[in-house]
Design an enzyme around this catalytic site. Structure first.
Site, PDB file in Angstrom:
ATOM      1  N   ASP A  37       0.843  -1.244   0.044  1.00  0.00           N
ATOM      2  CA  ASP A  37       0.080   0.101   0.171  1.00  0.00           C
ATOM      3  C   ASP A  37       1.015   1.144   0.020  1.00  0.00           C
ATOM      4  O   ASP A  37       1.873   1.023   0.505  1.00  0.00           O
ATOM      5  CB  ASP A  37      -0.832  -0.015   1.196  1.00  0.00           C
ATOM      6  CG  ASP A  37      -1.555   1.232   1.695  1.00  0.00           C
ATOM      7  OD1 ASP A  37      -2.262   2.142   0.875  1.00  0.00           O
ATOM      8  OD2 ASP A  37      -1.283   1.947   2.524  1.00  0.00           O
ATOM      9  N   ASP A  39      -0.038   4.936   0.839  1.00  0.00           N
ATOM     10  CA  ASP A  39      -0.159   6.017   1.931  1.00  0.00           C
ATOM     11  C   ASP A  39      -0.103   5.429   3.240  1.00  0.00           C
ATOM     12  O   ASP A  39      -0.971   4.610   3.626  1.00  0.00           O
ATOM     13  CB  ASP A  39      -1.434   7.033   1.776  1.00  0.00           C
ATOM     14  CG  ASP A  39      -1.296   8.323   2.289  1.00  0.00           C
ATOM     15  OD1 ASP A  39      -0.521   8.996   2.062  1.00  0.00           O
ATOM     16  OD2 ASP A  39      -2.284   8.570   3.187  1.00  0.00           O
TER      17      ASP A  39
HETATM   18 MG   LIG Z   1      -2.760   3.132   3.787  1.00  0.00          MG
END
Ligand SMILES: [Mg+2]
Length: 249
Positions: free
Chosen positions: A12, A14
Site C-alpha cells: 500500500d 499512503d
Molecule cells: Mg494506507
C-alpha cells in the site's frame, strides 16, 4: 544467489510506504532497492498515478516491477501502461446519470454549515462525492470532518446510496476526510491481483496500514491468495519487510 524468487512484495502507498499524505523517505527507498534484488516489488493505492508520483517521486514507476494506481484499475509493468479500465465502461452512462442526479438532489437537501464547490468529481476509475465540496479550504475541511463525526452526514448518505444503487453493483464507502468514494464492486485493492497471474509469481506478500474492517486494505489483507502483513507506518514497514526477507531466504 540464483536470481529473483517468484515472490511479490506488494505495498500500500499512503501510511505504508509514505507517511500519510507526505513524501517517501530515503530509508524506505533504500529498503525497496535492496529487496528488489531478491523479490519482485509492486505498489497498490487508490490514487491515480499523478498523485502517486507526488508522494513517491517522478521516477517511481521505474522503481517497481509492478505499479497499480487506482487499485490496479490502471496497471503498469515498470513504466509501461499495460491496461486501464474505466468506471463509466463498467457502470454505463444511464446508471451513472441516475446516481449523479440522485446525489445532487440529496446534497441540495442537506443542511451543513458550509458548502463550497466540486461536489461530484468524476475520475477515470471512480467518482468522488463530497457534501462540503472538494474546493473547500484546509480549515473548512477540518470543521466538516468534526461536524460529520457528530452528525454522520456521510454515513447516512452512504446508507441511502447503497439502498438505491446496490442493485447496479456500485460500491460506496466513506473516503478520506470529506468525501464518499464510488466505484464498481470488486474495485478495491484485490482488483490488482488479476494482473499478477500469468507472470510467474507464486506468492504475494501484502503490506498495509488500514487492514481493519472498513479500512481500505481490509479486502486484500484478508484475501486467501495473499499473505497479509499489518504495519503501523513506514518505519514499521521497513522492519517487517526485512523480517520477512530473512524468513523466506
Ligand atoms: Mg494506507
Amino acid at each position: 544467489m540464483e536470481g529473483k524468487k517468484k515472490i511479490l512484495f506488494l505495498f500500500d502507498v499512503d501510511g505504508t510506504l509514505t507517511p500519510s499524505r507526505e513524501k517517501i523517505t530515503q530509508n524506505v527507498r533504500e529498503m525497496l532497492e535492496s529487496i528488489r534484488k531478491k523479490v519482485y516489488i509492486g505498489f497498490v493505492g487508490g490514487s491515480d498515478i499523478e498523485k502517486q508520483k507526488e508522494q513517491m517521486g517522478e521516477d517511481c514507476l521505474g522503481f517497481f516491477d509492478f505499479g497499480f494506481p487506482e487499485n490496479g484499475v490502471s496497471f503498469y509493468e515498470g513504466e509501461v501502461l499495460v491496461e486501464q479500465e474505466r468506471f463509466i465502461n463498467v457502470i454505463g452512462e444511464e446508471r451513472y446519470k441516475e446516481m449523479v442526479n440522485f446525489s445532487l438532489e440529496y446534497l441540495s437537501k442537506i443542511d451543513i454549515p458550509v458548502k463550497r464547490g466540486t461536489f461530484i468529481e468524476y475520475r477515470n476509475s471512480m467518482v468522488n462525492i463530497s457534501p462540503i465540496g472538494r474546493s473547500c479550504s484546509r480549515d473548512e475541511r477540518k470543521s466538516f470532518k468534526e461536524y460529520d463525526v457528530k452528525y454522520r452526514i456521510r454515513e447516512r448518505m452512504v446508507e441511502e446510496l447503497k439502498r438505491r444503487f446496490d442493485k447496479y453493483g456500485i460500491h460506496f464507502s466513506i473516503g478520506g476526510e470529506i468525501s464518499i468514494d464510488v466505484f464498481p464492486k470488486g474495485w478495491d485493492k484485490t482488483y490488482c491481483i488479476r494482473h499478477v497471474h500469468g507472470r510467474g509469481i507464486r506468492e504475494i506478500y501484502f503490506f498495509g496500514d488500514m487492514t481493519h474492517q472498513g479500512g481500505n486494505d481490509y479486502e486484500i489483507f484478508k484475501d486467501e491468495r495473499v499473505k497479509g502483513v499489518c504495519v503501523a507506518g513506514p518505519d514499521d514497514t521497513v522492519e517487517k519487510v526485512y523480517e520477512k526477507i530473512k524468513e523466506i531466504n
